[in-house]
Design an enzyme around this catalytic site. Sequence first.
Site, mmCIF file in Angstrom:
data_model
loop_
_atom_site.group_PDB
_atom_site.id
_atom_site.type_symbol
_atom_site.label_atom_id
_atom_site.label_comp_id
_atom_site.label_asym_id
_atom_site.label_seq_id
_atom_site.Cartn_x
_atom_site.Cartn_y
_atom_site.Cartn_z
ATOM 1 N N PRO A 9 0.786 -1.225 0.000
ATOM 2 C CA PRO A 9 0.000 0.000 0.000
ATOM 3 C C PRO A 9 0.824 1.284 0.000
ATOM 4 O O PRO A 9 1.867 1.366 0.652
ATOM 5 C CB PRO A 9 -0.826 -0.092 1.294
ATOM 6 C CG PRO A 9 -0.135 -1.096 2.128
ATOM 7 C CD PRO A 9 0.508 -2.065 1.174
ATOM 8 N N ASN A 10 0.315 2.245 -0.752
ATOM 9 C CA ASN A 10 0.855 3.612 -0.859
ATOM 10 C C ASN A 10 2.138 3.716 -1.675
ATOM 11 O O ASN A 10 2.614 4.823 -1.928
ATOM 12 C CB ASN A 10 1.060 4.236 0.544
ATOM 13 C CG ASN A 10 -0.237 4.272 1.322
ATOM 14 O OD1 ASN A 10 -1.232 4.797 0.827
ATOM 15 N ND2 ASN A 10 -0.263 3.687 2.510
ATOM 16 N N ARG A 17 4.982 11.071 -2.355
ATOM 17 C CA ARG A 17 4.714 10.735 -0.964
ATOM 18 C C ARG A 17 5.963 10.915 -0.107
ATOM 19 O O ARG A 17 6.969 10.228 -0.352
ATOM 20 C CB ARG A 17 4.287 9.264 -0.949
ATOM 21 C CG ARG A 17 4.155 8.661 0.404
ATOM 22 C CD ARG A 17 4.085 7.139 0.318
ATOM 23 N NE ARG A 17 3.881 6.599 1.636
ATOM 24 C CZ ARG A 17 4.251 5.398 2.014
ATOM 25 N NH1 ARG A 17 4.825 4.574 1.155
ATOM 26 N NH2 ARG A 17 4.047 5.004 3.239
ATOM 27 N N TYR A 22 11.233 8.860 1.274
ATOM 28 C CA TYR A 22 11.231 7.826 0.235
ATOM 29 C C TYR A 22 11.902 8.240 -1.075
ATOM 30 O O TYR A 22 12.035 7.422 -1.983
ATOM 31 C CB TYR A 22 9.789 7.372 -0.041
ATOM 32 C CG TYR A 22 9.121 6.772 1.178
ATOM 33 C CD1 TYR A 22 9.630 5.607 1.760
ATOM 34 C CD2 TYR A 22 8.013 7.365 1.766
ATOM 35 C CE1 TYR A 22 9.041 5.057 2.889
ATOM 36 C CE2 TYR A 22 7.412 6.818 2.890
ATOM 37 C CZ TYR A 22 7.935 5.666 3.454
ATOM 38 O OH TYR A 22 7.352 5.125 4.558
ATOM 39 N N ASN A 73 8.129 -5.696 -1.073
ATOM 40 C CA ASN A 73 8.043 -4.514 -0.211
ATOM 41 C C ASN A 73 6.588 -4.458 0.244
ATOM 42 O O ASN A 73 5.712 -3.926 -0.452
ATOM 43 C CB ASN A 73 8.437 -3.215 -0.929
ATOM 44 C CG ASN A 73 8.462 -2.040 0.043
ATOM 45 O OD1 ASN A 73 7.988 -2.150 1.181
ATOM 46 N ND2 ASN A 73 9.006 -0.915 -0.394
ATOM 47 N N ALA A 76 3.323 -0.949 4.774
ATOM 48 C CA ALA A 76 2.808 -0.986 6.147
ATOM 49 C C ALA A 76 2.362 -2.393 6.574
ATOM 50 O O ALA A 76 2.388 -2.723 7.770
ATOM 51 C CB ALA A 76 1.655 0.000 6.297
ATOM 52 N N HIS A 79 4.362 -4.707 8.996
ATOM 53 C CA HIS A 79 4.312 -4.591 10.451
ATOM 54 C C HIS A 79 3.021 -5.149 11.051
ATOM 55 O O HIS A 79 2.850 -5.153 12.258
ATOM 56 C CB HIS A 79 4.478 -3.116 10.842
ATOM 57 C CG HIS A 79 5.536 -2.396 10.054
ATOM 58 N ND1 HIS A 79 6.871 -2.767 10.095
ATOM 59 C CD2 HIS A 79 5.468 -1.374 9.148
ATOM 60 C CE1 HIS A 79 7.560 -1.975 9.273
ATOM 61 N NE2 HIS A 79 6.730 -1.135 8.692
ATOM 62 N N ASP A 86 1.728 -15.914 6.400
ATOM 63 C CA ASP A 86 1.221 -17.268 6.150
ATOM 64 C C ASP A 86 1.253 -17.608 4.663
ATOM 65 O O ASP A 86 1.529 -18.753 4.279
ATOM 66 C CB ASP A 86 -0.210 -17.406 6.683
ATOM 67 C CG ASP A 86 -0.264 -17.470 8.209
ATOM 68 O OD1 ASP A 86 0.796 -17.581 8.848
ATOM 69 O OD2 ASP A 86 -1.383 -17.423 8.758
ATOM 70 N N GLU A 97 12.612 -9.704 1.683
ATOM 71 C CA GLU A 97 11.920 -8.510 2.183
ATOM 72 C C GLU A 97 12.754 -7.271 1.855
ATOM 73 O O GLU A 97 13.960 -7.267 2.110
ATOM 74 C CB GLU A 97 11.755 -8.617 3.706
ATOM 75 C CG GLU A 97 11.172 -7.364 4.327
ATOM 76 C CD GLU A 97 11.031 -7.455 5.855
ATOM 77 O OE1 GLU A 97 11.270 -8.540 6.433
ATOM 78 O OE2 GLU A 97 10.684 -6.420 6.445
ATOM 79 N N HIS A 99 12.861 -2.742 1.817
ATOM 80 C CA HIS A 99 12.291 -1.434 2.148
ATOM 81 C C HIS A 99 13.195 -0.348 1.595
ATOM 82 O O HIS A 99 14.422 -0.496 1.587
ATOM 83 C CB HIS A 99 12.160 -1.247 3.663
ATOM 84 C CG HIS A 99 11.275 -2.264 4.291
ATOM 85 N ND1 HIS A 99 9.910 -2.224 4.192
ATOM 86 C CD2 HIS A 99 11.573 -3.405 4.977
ATOM 87 C CE1 HIS A 99 9.397 -3.279 4.817
ATOM 88 N NE2 HIS A 99 10.386 -4.018 5.294
ATOM 89 N N ARG A 106 13.448 4.585 12.287
ATOM 90 C CA ARG A 106 12.181 5.334 12.292
ATOM 91 C C ARG A 106 11.340 4.952 13.527
ATOM 92 O O ARG A 106 11.871 4.485 14.516
ATOM 93 C CB ARG A 106 11.456 5.065 10.966
ATOM 94 C CG ARG A 106 12.280 5.505 9.752
ATOM 95 C CD ARG A 106 11.546 5.273 8.447
ATOM 96 N NE ARG A 106 10.320 6.057 8.385
ATOM 97 C CZ ARG A 106 9.327 5.806 7.519
ATOM 98 N NH1 ARG A 106 9.453 4.814 6.643
ATOM 99 N NH2 ARG A 106 8.240 6.553 7.522
ATOM 100 N N ARG A 110 7.674 0.488 13.358
ATOM 101 C CA ARG A 110 8.240 -0.025 12.097
ATOM 102 C C ARG A 110 9.411 -0.982 12.336
ATOM 103 O O ARG A 110 9.979 -1.536 11.392
ATOM 104 C CB ARG A 110 8.712 1.128 11.208
ATOM 105 C CG ARG A 110 7.602 2.037 10.748
ATOM 106 C CD ARG A 110 8.097 3.079 9.740
ATOM 107 N NE ARG A 110 7.215 4.225 9.745
ATOM 108 C CZ ARG A 110 6.073 4.324 9.056
ATOM 109 N NH1 ARG A 110 5.696 3.339 8.279
ATOM 110 N NH2 ARG A 110 5.320 5.399 9.123
HETATM 111 C C1 DQA Z 1 8.373 0.999 3.623
HETATM 112 C C2 DQA Z 1 8.491 1.151 5.165
HETATM 113 C C3 DQA Z 1 7.162 0.908 5.832
HETATM 114 O O1 DQA Z 1 7.284 1.079 7.241
HETATM 115 C C4 DQA Z 1 6.129 1.909 5.331
HETATM 116 O O2 DQA Z 1 4.858 1.617 5.879
HETATM 117 C C5 DQA Z 1 6.064 1.984 3.839
HETATM 118 C C6 DQA Z 1 7.294 1.908 3.060
HETATM 119 C C7 DQA Z 1 9.695 1.340 2.906
HETATM 120 O O3 DQA Z 1 9.868 0.895 1.774
HETATM 121 O O4 DQA Z 1 10.536 2.073 3.437
HETATM 122 O O5 DQA Z 1 4.989 2.203 3.267
HETATM 123 O O6 DQA Z 1 8.066 -0.347 3.333
#
Ligand code: DQA
Length: 145
Positions: A9-10, A17, A22, A73, A76, A79, A86, A97, A99, A106, A110
């Site tokens: 998401p996002n 953003r 980022y 990635n 959110a 977390h 699963d 994983e 980020h 942070r 997180r």
């Molecule tokens: C993120 C870190 C996460 O905590 C956050 O919710 C994101 C982006 C990152 O790529 O730094 O949306 O995954």
Amino acid sequence: MKILFLNGPNLNLLGQREPEIYGKTTLADIEAKVKERGEKLGAAIEFRQSNVEGELVGWIQQAKGKFDVIVLNAAAYTHTSIALRDAIVAAGVPTIEIHLSNVHAREEFRHKSLIAPVCAGQIIGFGANSYVLAVEAAFNVKVNH
Ligand code: DQA
């Protein structure tokens, strides 16, 4: 070598953003960089984004038998999502994983990743380059799996 990049998401808003956290690179720019690196190393890249947890779960499930490695990635959902964790276990496809930001530098919420224990490893804090590094890491993961 087939690598599935999944974005949570996002991340569709990258570039506009919180650029101080980022960066200014858009997700489309990152996809182009990843595909360029993939081509050089001989990996086929599929790149997707969803704001919906269940859609990400579905894509992880469907990756079984189709992709060698998933790069995730989870944003959110990293977390919060037992469902993603699963799905990674159920699919059995080695997952990395990633980020953009250094989540450990942070907010405390997180610092915890629910998916980390079931991932092959983490690449955290290198901005858009975390994605490019993941292409290389995917080859390591495949060799060791
Ligand atoms: C993120 C870190 C996460 O905590 C956050 O919710 C994101 C982006 C990152 O790529 O730094 O949306 O995954």
